[in-house]
Write an enzyme that holds these catalytic residues in place. Sequence first.
Site, PDB file in Angstrom:
ATOM      1  N   HIS A 270      67.387   0.988 -23.085  1.00 53.67           N
ATOM      2  CA  HIS A 270      67.642  -0.082 -22.135  1.00 53.67           C
ATOM      3  C   HIS A 270      68.894  -0.847 -22.547  1.00 53.67           C
ATOM      4  O   HIS A 270      68.883  -1.600 -23.522  1.00 53.67           O
ATOM      5  CB  HIS A 270      66.469  -1.061 -22.099  1.00 53.67           C
ATOM      6  CG  HIS A 270      65.245  -0.509 -21.462  1.00 53.67           C
ATOM      7  ND1 HIS A 270      64.273  -1.318 -20.906  1.00 53.67           N
ATOM      8  CD2 HIS A 270      64.820   0.757 -21.273  1.00 53.67           C
ATOM      9  CE1 HIS A 270      63.300  -0.553 -20.412  1.00 53.67           C
ATOM     10  NE2 HIS A 270      63.616   0.706 -20.634  1.00 53.67           N
TER      11      HIS A 270
ATOM     12  N   GLU B  92      64.844   3.290  -9.898  1.00 53.11           N
ATOM     13  CA  GLU B  92      63.431   2.999 -10.188  1.00 53.11           C
ATOM     14  C   GLU B  92      62.903   1.846  -9.343  1.00 53.11           C
ATOM     15  O   GLU B  92      63.596   0.847  -9.132  1.00 53.11           O
ATOM     16  CB  GLU B  92      63.299   2.664 -11.674  1.00 53.11           C
ATOM     17  CG  GLU B  92      61.901   2.308 -12.132  1.00 53.11           C
ATOM     18  CD  GLU B  92      61.874   1.913 -13.598  1.00 53.11           C
ATOM     19  OE1 GLU B  92      60.892   1.263 -14.016  1.00 53.11           O
ATOM     20  OE2 GLU B  92      62.832   2.247 -14.335  1.00 53.11           O
TER      21      GLU B  92
ATOM     22  N   GLU C 154      60.359   6.638 -21.053  1.00 53.34           N
ATOM     23  CA  GLU C 154      60.921   5.334 -21.375  1.00 53.34           C
ATOM     24  C   GLU C 154      60.562   4.963 -22.807  1.00 53.34           C
ATOM     25  O   GLU C 154      59.443   5.195 -23.259  1.00 53.34           O
ATOM     26  CB  GLU C 154      60.375   4.276 -20.406  1.00 53.34           C
ATOM     27  CG  GLU C 154      60.923   2.882 -20.665  1.00 53.34           C
ATOM     28  CD  GLU C 154      60.374   1.855 -19.690  1.00 53.34           C
ATOM     29  OE1 GLU C 154      61.052   0.836 -19.476  1.00 53.34           O
ATOM     30  OE2 GLU C 154      59.277   2.079 -19.141  1.00 53.34           O
TER      31      GLU C 154
ATOM     32  N   ASN D  73      49.989  -6.521 -19.738  1.00 50.03           N
ATOM     33  CA  ASN D  73      50.892  -7.639 -19.999  1.00 50.03           C
ATOM     34  C   ASN D  73      50.635  -8.809 -19.047  1.00 50.03           C
ATOM     35  O   ASN D  73      50.711  -8.666 -17.830  1.00 50.03           O
ATOM     36  CB  ASN D  73      52.340  -7.159 -19.852  1.00 50.03           C
ATOM     37  CG  ASN D  73      53.341  -8.095 -20.499  1.00 50.03           C
ATOM     38  OD1 ASN D  73      52.973  -9.107 -21.085  1.00 50.03           O
ATOM     39  ND2 ASN D  73      54.613  -7.758 -20.396  1.00 50.03           N
TER      40      ASN D  73
ATOM     41  N   GLU E 163      54.850   2.697 -12.408  1.00 49.30           N
ATOM     42  CA  GLU E 163      54.349   2.019 -13.596  1.00 49.30           C
ATOM     43  C   GLU E 163      53.200   1.072 -13.265  1.00 49.30           C
ATOM     44  O   GLU E 163      52.396   0.761 -14.144  1.00 49.30           O
ATOM     45  CB  GLU E 163      55.469   1.268 -14.312  1.00 49.30           C
ATOM     46  CG  GLU E 163      56.009   0.053 -13.594  1.00 49.30           C
ATOM     47  CD  GLU E 163      57.130  -0.614 -14.383  1.00 49.30           C
ATOM     48  OE1 GLU E 163      57.027  -1.832 -14.631  1.00 49.30           O
ATOM     49  OE2 GLU E 163      58.104   0.065 -14.734  1.00 49.30           O
TER      50      GLU E 163
ATOM     51  N   ARG F 205      55.817   7.491 -12.642  1.00 49.26           N
ATOM     52  CA  ARG F 205      55.971   6.724 -13.877  1.00 49.26           C
ATOM     53  C   ARG F 205      54.663   6.138 -14.399  1.00 49.26           C
ATOM     54  O   ARG F 205      54.649   5.181 -15.181  1.00 49.26           O
ATOM     55  CB  ARG F 205      56.996   5.603 -13.671  1.00 49.26           C
ATOM     56  CG  ARG F 205      58.369   6.115 -13.244  1.00 49.26           C
ATOM     57  CD  ARG F 205      59.470   5.122 -13.544  1.00 49.26           C
ATOM     58  NE  ARG F 205      59.571   4.868 -14.962  1.00 49.26           N
ATOM     59  CZ  ARG F 205      59.232   3.728 -15.563  1.00 49.26           C
ATOM     60  NH1 ARG F 205      58.751   2.716 -14.852  1.00 49.26           N
ATOM     61  NH2 ARG F 205      59.370   3.593 -16.866  1.00 49.26           N
TER      62      ARG F 205
ATOM     63  N   TYR G  36      66.487  -9.577 -13.600  1.00 51.13           N
ATOM     64  CA  TYR G  36      65.515  -8.740 -14.292  1.00 51.13           C
ATOM     65  C   TYR G  36      66.195  -7.801 -15.300  1.00 51.13           C
ATOM     66  O   TYR G  36      67.256  -7.252 -15.038  1.00 51.13           O
ATOM     67  CB  TYR G  36      64.717  -7.883 -13.299  1.00 51.13           C
ATOM     68  CG  TYR G  36      63.889  -6.841 -14.005  1.00 51.13           C
ATOM     69  CD1 TYR G  36      62.699  -7.200 -14.634  1.00 51.13           C
ATOM     70  CD2 TYR G  36      64.335  -5.531 -14.113  1.00 51.13           C
ATOM     71  CE1 TYR G  36      61.966  -6.267 -15.340  1.00 51.13           C
ATOM     72  CE2 TYR G  36      63.590  -4.589 -14.814  1.00 51.13           C
ATOM     73  CZ  TYR G  36      62.412  -4.960 -15.423  1.00 51.13           C
ATOM     74  OH  TYR G  36      61.698  -4.035 -16.140  1.00 51.13           O
TER      75      TYR G  36
ATOM     76  N   HIS H 269      63.214  -2.921  -9.543  1.00 46.51           N
ATOM     77  CA  HIS H 269      62.013  -3.719  -9.837  1.00 46.51           C
ATOM     78  C   HIS H 269      61.340  -4.296  -8.597  1.00 46.51           C
ATOM     79  O   HIS H 269      61.009  -5.483  -8.531  1.00 46.51           O
ATOM     80  CB  HIS H 269      62.328  -4.831 -10.841  1.00 46.51           C
ATOM     81  CG  HIS H 269      61.205  -5.052 -11.808  1.00 46.51           C
ATOM     82  ND1 HIS H 269      60.452  -6.198 -11.832  1.00 46.51           N
ATOM     83  CD2 HIS H 269      60.702  -4.253 -12.776  1.00 46.51           C
ATOM     84  CE1 HIS H 269      59.534  -6.114 -12.777  1.00 46.51           C
ATOM     85  NE2 HIS H 269      59.666  -4.935 -13.362  1.00 46.51           N
TER      86      HIS H 269
ATOM     87  N   TRP I 237      58.595 -10.149  -8.181  1.00 46.91           N
ATOM     88  CA  TRP I 237      59.289 -10.130  -9.448  1.00 46.91           C
ATOM     89  C   TRP I 237      59.559  -8.687  -9.864  1.00 46.91           C
ATOM     90  O   TRP I 237      60.643  -8.340 -10.274  1.00 46.91           O
ATOM     91  CB  TRP I 237      58.463 -10.813 -10.548  1.00 46.91           C
ATOM     92  CG  TRP I 237      59.167 -10.755 -11.872  1.00 46.91           C
ATOM     93  CD1 TRP I 237      60.283 -11.481 -12.239  1.00 46.91           C
ATOM     94  CD2 TRP I 237      58.877  -9.925 -12.998  1.00 46.91           C
ATOM     95  NE1 TRP I 237      60.677 -11.159 -13.520  1.00 46.91           N
ATOM     96  CE2 TRP I 237      59.831 -10.186 -14.009  1.00 46.91           C
ATOM     97  CE3 TRP I 237      57.901  -8.970 -13.259  1.00 46.91           C
ATOM     98  CZ2 TRP I 237      59.825  -9.547 -15.256  1.00 46.91           C
ATOM     99  CZ3 TRP I 237      57.883  -8.337 -14.482  1.00 46.91           C
ATOM    100  CH2 TRP I 237      58.848  -8.612 -15.474  1.00 46.91           C
TER     101      TRP I 237
ATOM    102  N   HIS J 229      56.049   5.114 -17.954  1.00 45.65           N
ATOM    103  CA  HIS J 229      56.337   3.759 -18.431  1.00 45.65           C
ATOM    104  C   HIS J 229      56.130   3.710 -19.937  1.00 45.65           C
ATOM    105  O   HIS J 229      55.119   4.206 -20.451  1.00 45.65           O
ATOM    106  CB  HIS J 229      55.387   2.791 -17.718  1.00 45.65           C
ATOM    107  CG  HIS J 229      55.512   1.370 -18.149  1.00 45.65           C
ATOM    108  ND1 HIS J 229      56.620   0.595 -17.879  1.00 45.65           N
ATOM    109  CD2 HIS J 229      54.647   0.569 -18.819  1.00 45.65           C
ATOM    110  CE1 HIS J 229      56.433  -0.623 -18.350  1.00 45.65           C
ATOM    111  NE2 HIS J 229      55.257  -0.666 -18.935  1.00 45.65           N
TER     112      HIS J 229
ATOM    113  N   ARG K 194      69.245   3.314 -19.391  1.00 45.16           N
ATOM    114  CA  ARG K 194      69.078   2.456 -18.223  1.00 45.16           C
ATOM    115  C   ARG K 194      70.056   1.302 -18.326  1.00 45.16           C
ATOM    116  O   ARG K 194      70.183   0.686 -19.397  1.00 45.16           O
ATOM    117  CB  ARG K 194      67.643   1.901 -18.153  1.00 45.16           C
ATOM    118  CG  ARG K 194      67.323   1.236 -16.824  1.00 45.16           C
ATOM    119  CD  ARG K 194      65.961   0.563 -16.846  1.00 45.16           C
ATOM    120  NE  ARG K 194      66.023  -0.749 -17.471  1.00 45.16           N
ATOM    121  CZ  ARG K 194      65.001  -1.618 -17.495  1.00 45.16           C
ATOM    122  NH1 ARG K 194      63.844  -1.281 -16.954  1.00 45.16           N
ATOM    123  NH2 ARG K 194      65.121  -2.791 -18.097  1.00 45.16           N
TER     124      ARG K 194
ATOM    125  N   ASP L  13      66.904   0.085 -12.562  1.00 37.05           N
ATOM    126  CA  ASP L  13      65.616  -0.417 -12.089  1.00 37.05           C
ATOM    127  C   ASP L  13      65.837  -1.556 -11.099  1.00 37.05           C
ATOM    128  O   ASP L  13      66.391  -2.601 -11.459  1.00 37.05           O
ATOM    129  CB  ASP L  13      64.791  -0.901 -13.276  1.00 37.05           C
ATOM    130  CG  ASP L  13      63.376  -1.301 -12.902  1.00 37.05           C
ATOM    131  OD1 ASP L  13      63.028  -1.240 -11.703  1.00 37.05           O
ATOM    132  OD2 ASP L  13      62.606  -1.670 -13.813  1.00 37.05           O
TER     133      ASP L  13
ATOM    134  N   ASP M   8      55.523  -3.541 -23.650  1.00 37.31           N
ATOM    135  CA  ASP M   8      54.206  -4.083 -23.319  1.00 37.31           C
ATOM    136  C   ASP M   8      53.104  -3.050 -23.501  1.00 37.31           C
ATOM    137  O   ASP M   8      51.935  -3.321 -23.195  1.00 37.31           O
ATOM    138  CB  ASP M   8      54.175  -4.664 -21.905  1.00 37.31           C
ATOM    139  CG  ASP M   8      54.515  -3.652 -20.828  1.00 37.31           C
ATOM    140  OD1 ASP M   8      54.730  -2.473 -21.151  1.00 37.31           O
ATOM    141  OD2 ASP M   8      54.560  -4.044 -19.649  1.00 37.31           O
TER     142      ASP M   8
END
Length: 403
Positions: A122, A237, A340, A37, A263, A284, A159, A213, A403, A313, A147, A211, A317
């Site tokens: 999600h 996560e 996931e 991605n 991931e 993951r 996020y 992130h 991010w 993961h 999640r 998450d 994406d």
Amino acid sequence: MRIVDAEVVVTSPGRNYVLLKLTTSDGHTGWGDATLNGRELAVAAYLSEHVLPLLDGRDASRITDTWGFLYRGAYWRRGPVTMTAISAVDQALWDIKGKAAGLPVYELLGGRCRDGVTVYGHASGAGIEETVAGVQDFLDRGYRAVRAQSRIPGLVATYGIGTGVSEVYEPAVGAVPMEEIWETGPYLDFVPRMMARIRAELGYGFDVLHDAHHRLTPIQAATLGRSLEPYRLFWLEDPTPAEDQSAFRVIRSHTITPLAVGEVFNSVWDCQQLIGERLIDYVRTSVTHAGGITHVRRIFDFADLHGVQTGAHGAGDLSPVGIAANLHVDMAIPNFGIQEYMGHVEPTARVFDVGYHYSEGMLHVSDRPGLGVDVNEDAARAYPYVPRQLPVVRLRDGSMHNW
């Protein structure tokens, strides 16, 4: 069974995907997912310029040898572009082997260890009320794990916030990355309140995940993990940037909240310390980004030796080919934890005919030979590549953040 043709297909049916098609001398075709991605064309070029010329005439049945040829035969190893490209070849070869044998890939990996693959959805919202409603929606559809993410008061962007009540979340937009502003303090105050509301209103009869992130320091992550202990998370996560494996020692020493990461990992060496020292509970890594079925199976076997479960993961994406590859591994391993599953935006179904389906909290893999996903190449070419970048994050003072 020699490889006689290889082609990279880039398509964007609502989201960019990179696919690899291999064809053998006896007419079998295999598909692999090469989607990275935000860096899709880098993998497409790596495959086209550096990998495909090496495949002509190779024995398609020698999967492990081909993996070693592409990995050990390259001086510049590892990294997301290289390992995603190798993964695409590996998936396509497993797809071919399954079709040649007339068996689904999970049968070639040792057969079923379970009847279906438990997945999590999600849920997100503009505030706690919407997030709680989103979790309830998933529970109403039979999900056993969800999640939960929510927009944080005072922050313009957060996020993991989808549009409406849906498992589909698409963060990559536009040819230039969007810039988001982040503050950790409000986040650390908000998440425990959100989880308290979820448990108070919906109870403890399901698993809830969250998450972070990669946005926290080790001690911030430890603080969050401890504050979430009363709400019995399935996992927290990506609490810190994944490059620093030793950071998880700090988190582990302060909280019993289960930890998941991986991931962004591309090889077993990226998570060797985390697994070997039992610093995480779930790894993951995905088939598409960590060298294919051949290498991810090795990661998961290593994890099993140390009591670490899997949670691959499976966001949007990954193309349906990559999701299917994950599912076949999930079906055959003893230490499966959860998968996931975000689903795919329209018009993805016009390009991919999938052999898996959702029912009562699980994805069920069909008995189609190979990976069980067919690609409509004419439809794929009708959706050309669209430049899309993942966002970047800055703190309020303008400095860059994860991010």
